[in-house]
Design a protein around this motif. Structure first.
Motif, PDB file in Angstrom:
ATOM      1  N   ALA A  30       4.669  -7.287 -13.260  1.00 17.87           N
ATOM      2  CA  ALA A  30       6.009  -6.699 -13.060  1.00 17.87           C
ATOM      3  C   ALA A  30       6.292  -6.080 -11.536  1.00 17.87           C
ATOM      4  CB  ALA A  30       5.751  -5.539 -13.995  1.00 17.87           C
ATOM      5  N   PHE A  31       5.148  -6.117 -10.964  1.00 14.21           N
ATOM      6  CA  PHE A  31       5.606  -5.621  -9.448  1.00 14.21           C
ATOM      7  C   PHE A  31       5.821  -6.775  -8.672  1.00 14.21           C
ATOM      8  CE2 PHE A  31       3.430  -5.933  -5.198  1.00 14.21           C
ATOM      9  CZ  PHE A  31       4.054  -4.885  -4.700  1.00 14.21           C
ATOM     10  N   VAL A  32       5.284  -8.098  -8.769  1.00 16.48           N
ATOM     11  CA  VAL A  32       5.555  -9.363  -8.246  1.00 16.48           C
ATOM     12  C   VAL A  32       7.274  -9.604  -8.265  1.00 16.48           C
ATOM     13  CG1 VAL A  32       5.379 -11.711  -7.994  1.00 16.48           C
ATOM     14  CG2 VAL A  32       3.272 -10.164  -7.621  1.00 16.48           C
ATOM     15  N   ASP A  33       7.505  -9.467  -9.792  1.00 16.47           N
ATOM     16  CA  ASP A  33       8.740  -9.799 -10.084  1.00 16.47           C
ATOM     17  C   ASP A  33       9.802  -8.790  -9.477  1.00 16.47           C
ATOM     18  OD1 ASP A  33      10.679 -11.282 -11.912  1.00 16.47           O
ATOM     19  OD2 ASP A  33      10.522  -9.492 -12.894  1.00 16.47           O
ATOM     20  N   ASP A  34       9.663  -7.517  -9.403  1.00 17.44           N
ATOM     21  CA  ASP A  34      10.309  -6.670  -8.796  1.00 17.44           C
ATOM     22  C   ASP A  34      10.505  -6.864  -7.172  1.00 17.44           C
ATOM     23  OD1 ASP A  34      10.644  -5.138 -10.887  1.00 17.44           O
ATOM     24  OD2 ASP A  34       9.389  -3.449 -10.334  1.00 17.44           O
ATOM     25  N   GLY A  55       4.423  -9.711   4.446  1.00 17.99           N
ATOM     26  CA  GLY A  55       4.595  -8.253   3.954  1.00 17.99           C
ATOM     27  C   GLY A  55       4.438  -8.516   2.566  1.00 17.99           C
ATOM     28  N   LEU A  56       5.124  -9.382   1.880  1.00 23.24           N
ATOM     29  CA  LEU A  56       4.986  -9.551   0.443  1.00 23.24           C
ATOM     30  C   LEU A  56       3.383  -9.579  -0.070  1.00 23.24           C
ATOM     31  CD1 LEU A  56       6.108  -9.669  -2.509  1.00 23.24           C
ATOM     32  CD2 LEU A  56       6.373 -12.271  -2.219  1.00 23.24           C
ATOM     33  N   SER A  57       2.424 -10.478   0.772  1.00 21.59           N
ATOM     34  CA  SER A  57       1.263 -10.811   0.504  1.00 21.59           C
ATOM     35  C   SER A  57       0.492  -9.298   0.569  1.00 21.59           C
ATOM     36  CB  SER A  57       0.614 -11.900   1.082  1.00 21.59           C
ATOM     37  OG  SER A  57       0.685 -11.550   2.696  1.00 21.59           O
ATOM     38  N   ASP A  58       0.863  -8.819   1.712  1.00 13.85           N
ATOM     39  CA  ASP A  58      -0.005  -7.350   1.936  1.00 13.85           C
ATOM     40  C   ASP A  58       0.403  -6.309   0.789  1.00 13.85           C
ATOM     41  OD1 ASP A  58      -0.636  -8.103   4.549  1.00 13.85           O
ATOM     42  OD2 ASP A  58       0.830  -7.140   5.563  1.00 13.85           O
ATOM     43  N   ASP A  59       1.759  -6.466   0.282  1.00  9.42           N
ATOM     44  CA  ASP A  59       2.147  -5.548  -0.805  1.00  9.42           C
ATOM     45  C   ASP A  59       1.303  -6.026  -2.013  1.00  9.42           C
ATOM     46  OD1 ASP A  59       3.900  -4.424   0.760  1.00  9.42           O
ATOM     47  OD2 ASP A  59       5.602  -5.170  -0.119  1.00  9.42           O
ATOM     48  N   CYS A  60       1.280  -7.373  -2.217  1.00 10.77           N
ATOM     49  CA  CYS A  60       0.218  -7.751  -3.467  1.00 10.77           C
ATOM     50  C   CYS A  60      -1.148  -7.310  -3.184  1.00 10.77           C
ATOM     51  CB  CYS A  60       0.528  -9.234  -3.526  1.00 10.77           C
ATOM     52  SG  CYS A  60       2.105  -9.653  -3.980  1.00 10.77           S
ATOM     53  N   ARG A  61      -1.592  -7.360  -2.132  1.00 15.98           N
ATOM     54  CA  ARG A  61      -3.049  -6.965  -2.046  1.00 15.98           C
ATOM     55  C   ARG A  61      -3.311  -5.375  -2.362  1.00 15.98           C
ATOM     56  NH1 ARG A  61      -3.282 -11.006   1.755  1.00 15.98           N
ATOM     57  NH2 ARG A  61      -2.414  -9.663   3.579  1.00 15.98           N
ATOM     58  N   ARG A  62      -2.178  -4.624  -1.788  1.00 16.06           N
ATOM     59  CA  ARG A  62      -2.295  -3.108  -2.267  1.00 16.06           C
ATOM     60  C   ARG A  62      -1.942  -3.089  -3.667  1.00 16.06           C
ATOM     61  NH1 ARG A  62       0.408  -2.844   2.728  1.00 16.06           N
ATOM     62  NH2 ARG A  62       2.557  -2.984   1.660  1.00 16.06           N
ATOM     63  N   ALA A  63      -1.208  -3.752  -4.321  1.00 23.29           N
ATOM     64  CA  ALA A  63      -0.934  -3.664  -5.887  1.00 23.29           C
ATOM     65  C   ALA A  63      -2.298  -4.100  -6.545  1.00 23.29           C
ATOM     66  CB  ALA A  63       0.227  -4.793  -6.285  1.00 23.29           C
ATOM     67  N   ARG A  64      -2.659  -5.034  -6.105  1.00 22.70           N
ATOM     68  CA  ARG A  64      -4.126  -5.368  -6.589  1.00 22.70           C
ATOM     69  C   ARG A  64      -5.078  -4.437  -6.802  1.00 22.70           C
ATOM     70  NH1 ARG A  64      -7.001 -10.181  -4.257  1.00 22.70           N
ATOM     71  NH2 ARG A  64      -4.838 -10.427  -3.763  1.00 22.70           N
ATOM     72  N   ARG A  65      -5.161  -3.770  -5.659  1.00 23.49           N
ATOM     73  CA  ARG A  65      -5.922  -2.338  -5.736  1.00 23.49           C
ATOM     74  C   ARG A  65      -5.604  -1.226  -6.604  1.00 23.49           C
ATOM     75  NH1 ARG A  65      -5.496  -2.272   0.182  1.00 23.49           N
ATOM     76  NH2 ARG A  65      -6.107  -4.413   0.669  1.00 23.49           N
ATOM     77  N   SER A  66      -4.199  -1.041  -6.601  1.00 20.51           N
ATOM     78  CA  SER A  66      -3.728  -0.132  -7.176  1.00 20.51           C
ATOM     79  C   SER A  66      -2.235   0.008  -7.497  1.00 20.51           C
ATOM     80  CB  SER A  66      -3.540   1.193  -6.466  1.00 20.51           C
ATOM     81  OG  SER A  66      -2.982   2.217  -7.128  1.00 20.51           O
ATOM     82  N   PRO A  67      -1.695  -0.885  -8.561  1.00 20.75           N
ATOM     83  CA  PRO A  67      -0.210  -0.973  -8.847  1.00 20.75           C
ATOM     84  C   PRO A  67       0.606   0.008  -8.774  1.00 20.75           C
ATOM     85  CG  PRO A  67      -1.769  -2.004 -10.521  1.00 20.75           C
ATOM     86  CD  PRO A  67      -2.584  -1.279  -9.646  1.00 20.75           C
ATOM     87  N   ASP A  68       0.339   0.894  -9.131  1.00 18.48           N
ATOM     88  CA  ASP A  68       1.357   2.180  -9.156  1.00 18.48           C
ATOM     89  C   ASP A  68       1.548   2.569  -7.772  1.00 18.48           C
ATOM     90  OD1 ASP A  68       1.485   2.115 -11.883  1.00 18.48           O
ATOM     91  OD2 ASP A  68      -0.293   3.354 -12.301  1.00 18.48           O
TER      92      ASP A  68
END
Length: 80
Positions: A30-34, A55-68
């Motif tokens: 859902a995060f990646v879709d957003d 930037g997107l891959s950085d965001d994805c790495r952060r999301a992997r650790r904590s999606p919220d």
């Protein structure tokens, strides 16, 4: 091994994950879709996303650790 059906950019994917990780995988998808929706809105089409940095891959790495807590700015444009 569990299997989850996720939708990103209107496309459906069956993704395998470890048992118990289904909810995390659905939140990550859902995060990646957003993020894809935000990028599409900023650049007008997915074909132009390649001109953005990691930037997107950085965001994805952060999301992997904590999606919220992975809400950040969309990928930044590389120097043109």
């Amino acid at each position: 091994m569990a299997q989850v059906n996720v939708t990103i950019n209107g496309r459906h994917y069956d993704v395998a994950c470890d048992d118990g990780q289904e909810e995390h995988l659905m939140k990550l998808a859902a995060f990646v879709d957003d993020r894809v929706a935000v990028l599409k809105q900023s650049v007008g089409s997915l074909s132009r996303i390649a001109s953005y940095d990691d930037g997107l891959s950085d965001d994805c790495r952060r999301a992997r650790r904590s999606p919220d807590s992975a809400r950040g700015s969309p990928g930044r444009r590389r120097n043109a």
